[in-house]
Design a protein around this motif. Structure first.
Motif, PDB file in Angstrom:
ATOM      1  N   GLN A   1       0.829  -1.207   0.000  1.00 50.66           N
ATOM      2  CA  GLN A   1       0.000   0.000   0.000  1.00 50.66           C
ATOM      3  C   GLN A   1       0.866   1.260   0.000  1.00 50.66           C
ATOM      4  O   GLN A   1       0.525   2.251  -0.641  1.00 50.66           O
TER       5      GLN A   1
ATOM      6  N   ALA B   1       2.473   1.313  -9.907  1.00 51.39           N
ATOM      7  CA  ALA B   1       1.013   1.397  -9.868  1.00 51.39           C
ATOM      8  C   ALA B   1       0.411   0.119  -9.299  1.00 51.39           C
ATOM      9  O   ALA B   1      -0.658   0.139  -8.696  1.00 51.39           O
TER      10      ALA B   1
ATOM     11  N   THR C   1      -7.874  -0.268  -8.343  1.00 54.76           N
ATOM     12  CA  THR C   1      -7.409  -0.126  -6.968  1.00 54.76           C
ATOM     13  C   THR C   1      -6.230  -1.071  -6.735  1.00 54.76           C
ATOM     14  O   THR C   1      -5.994  -2.000  -7.528  1.00 54.76           O
TER      15      THR C   1
ATOM     16  N   TYR D   1      -0.473  11.253 -11.548  1.00 53.74           N
ATOM     17  CA  TYR D   1      -1.649  10.617 -10.961  1.00 53.74           C
ATOM     18  C   TYR D   1      -2.916  11.174 -11.609  1.00 53.74           C
ATOM     19  O   TYR D   1      -3.054  12.381 -11.803  1.00 53.74           O
ATOM     20  N   ASP D   2      -3.823  10.268 -11.958  1.00 55.41           N
ATOM     21  CA  ASP D   2      -5.124  10.613 -12.532  1.00 55.41           C
ATOM     22  C   ASP D   2      -4.991  11.338 -13.873  1.00 55.41           C
ATOM     23  O   ASP D   2      -5.782  12.220 -14.204  1.00 55.41           O
TER      24      ASP D   2
ATOM     25  N   ARG E   1       1.677   2.351  -3.514  1.00 57.55           N
ATOM     26  CA  ARG E   1       0.513   2.952  -4.165  1.00 57.55           C
ATOM     27  C   ARG E   1       0.220   4.323  -3.562  1.00 57.55           C
ATOM     28  O   ARG E   1      -0.189   5.239  -4.266  1.00 57.55           O
ATOM     29  N   ASP E   2       0.470   4.474  -2.267  1.00 56.96           N
ATOM     30  CA  ASP E   2       0.263   5.780  -1.627  1.00 56.96           C
ATOM     31  C   ASP E   2       1.151   6.854  -2.250  1.00 56.96           C
ATOM     32  O   ASP E   2       0.765   8.020  -2.315  1.00 56.96           O
TER      33      ASP E   2
ATOM     34  N   PRO F   1      -2.800   4.833 -11.992  1.00 58.66           N
ATOM     35  CA  PRO F   1      -3.879   4.989 -11.020  1.00 58.66           C
ATOM     36  C   PRO F   1      -4.539   6.356 -11.141  1.00 58.66           C
ATOM     37  O   PRO F   1      -3.873   7.308 -11.518  1.00 58.66           O
ATOM     38  N   PRO F   2      -5.794   6.447 -10.858  1.00 58.88           N
ATOM     39  CA  PRO F   2      -6.695   5.391 -10.396  1.00 58.88           C
ATOM     40  C   PRO F   2      -7.302   4.551 -11.522  1.00 58.88           C
ATOM     41  O   PRO F   2      -7.956   3.547 -11.261  1.00 58.88           O
TER      42      PRO F   2
ATOM     43  N   CYS G   1       1.836   6.965  -5.371  1.00 60.60           N
ATOM     44  CA  CYS G   1       1.093   7.349  -6.575  1.00 60.60           C
ATOM     45  C   CYS G   1       0.003   8.355  -6.209  1.00 60.60           C
ATOM     46  O   CYS G   1      -0.140   9.392  -6.858  1.00 60.60           O
ATOM     47  N   ILE G   2      -0.728   8.029  -5.173  1.00 67.40           N
ATOM     48  CA  ILE G   2      -1.822   8.896  -4.738  1.00 67.40           C
ATOM     49  C   ILE G   2      -1.293  10.270  -4.323  1.00 67.40           C
ATOM     50  O   ILE G   2      -1.928  11.294  -4.579  1.00 67.40           O
TER      51      ILE G   2
END
Length: 182
Positions: free
Chosen positions: A32, A148, A58, A46-47, A35-36, A53-54, A38-39
Motif C-alpha cells: 500500500q 502502480a 485499486t 496521478y489521474d 501505491r500511496d 492509477p486510479p 502514486c496517490i
C-alpha cells in the motif's frame, strides 16, 4: 503450459535488455505504501493516464490481477551515466528501456496471449493521453507501471534474483512480464 526460464531470459536479452531473470510470481509483493506514493502524485502523473492509477484499478484489483500469474520475467536496461547529473544519459536509458519493452511486447503477446506487462513509470505512448475523455488509443501497447501495482522495484528485483543498483553512475530501468501456465 510450462515455461523454459532460460529461453525467456534469452528472448529478453536478444530483444536488447541488459539483464533478465525468471522467478515465481509469488515473489512480487504489492505494498500500500508504494501505491500511496502514486496517490501523493510524486510523479505528477496521478489521474492523468489510462495505464496509471486510479484508472488502472485499486491496489486490491491490481493485486488480484497479479495473483492470476505464476511466473515473472523481470527485465532491465542499465545505462552508464557520465555523472549523477547526466540527464541526457538518463533520458536515453529510459528511451532504450521503453523501446525494448515495446519491441518485445508483441512477441510476448503472440506466445503468451494473457501476458501482463509492467513497466517503469507512467505510460508515455500518447502525449497527452486520451484519459478520461476517450478510450485508450493503444490498449495493446499501454503498459502500467510496477509502482502502480504497488511493487517496490528494488525489492522486486532482489526477490527475483536481479540487482537493483549496478554501481556509481549507472541507472537501471526495470519492468516485467507476468505469465500464467493456463
Amino acid at each position: 503450459m510450462s515455461f523454459d526460464g532460460q529461453a525467456l531470459v534469452t528472448l529478453a536479452l536478444d530483444a536488447g535488455f541488459t539483464h533478465a531473470a525468471v522467478a515465481d510470481a509469488a515473489a512480487l509483493s504489492p505494498q500500500q505504501e508504494v501505491r500511496d506514493m502514486c496517490i501523493a502524485n510524486t510523479c505528477r502523473r496521478y489521474d492523468t493516464c489510462w495505464a496509471g492509477p486510479p484508472a488502472c484499478g485499486t491496489l486490491e484489483e491490481c493485486t488480484a490481477r497479479l495473483r492470476r500469474y505464476d511466473t515473472v520475467l523481470m527485465v532491465q536496461t542499465v545505462g552508464q551515466l557520465e555523472d549523477s547529473l547526466d540527464f541526457d544519459g538518463m533520458r536515453e536509458t529510459r528511451q532504450r528501456f521503453e523501446a525494448t519493452l515495446q519491441a518485445l511486447l508483441p512477441q510476448m503477446r503472440e506466445r503468451y496471449p494473457d501476458v501482463l506487462p509492467l513497466g517503469a513509470g507512467c505510460c508515455t505512448i500518447c502525449d497527452p493521453c486520451a484519459y478520461p475523455d476517450a478510450p485508450c488509443r493503444f490498449p495493446e501497447k499501454a503498459i502500467t507501471s510496477m509502482e502502480a501495482y504497488g511493487l517496490w522495484v528494488s525489492r522486486s528485483c532482489t526477490d527475483c534474483g536481479l540487482q537493483y543498483n549496478y554501481g556509481p553512475n549507472t541507472l537501471a530501468f526495470t519492468g516485467c512480464f507476468l505469465l500464467c501456465r493456463g
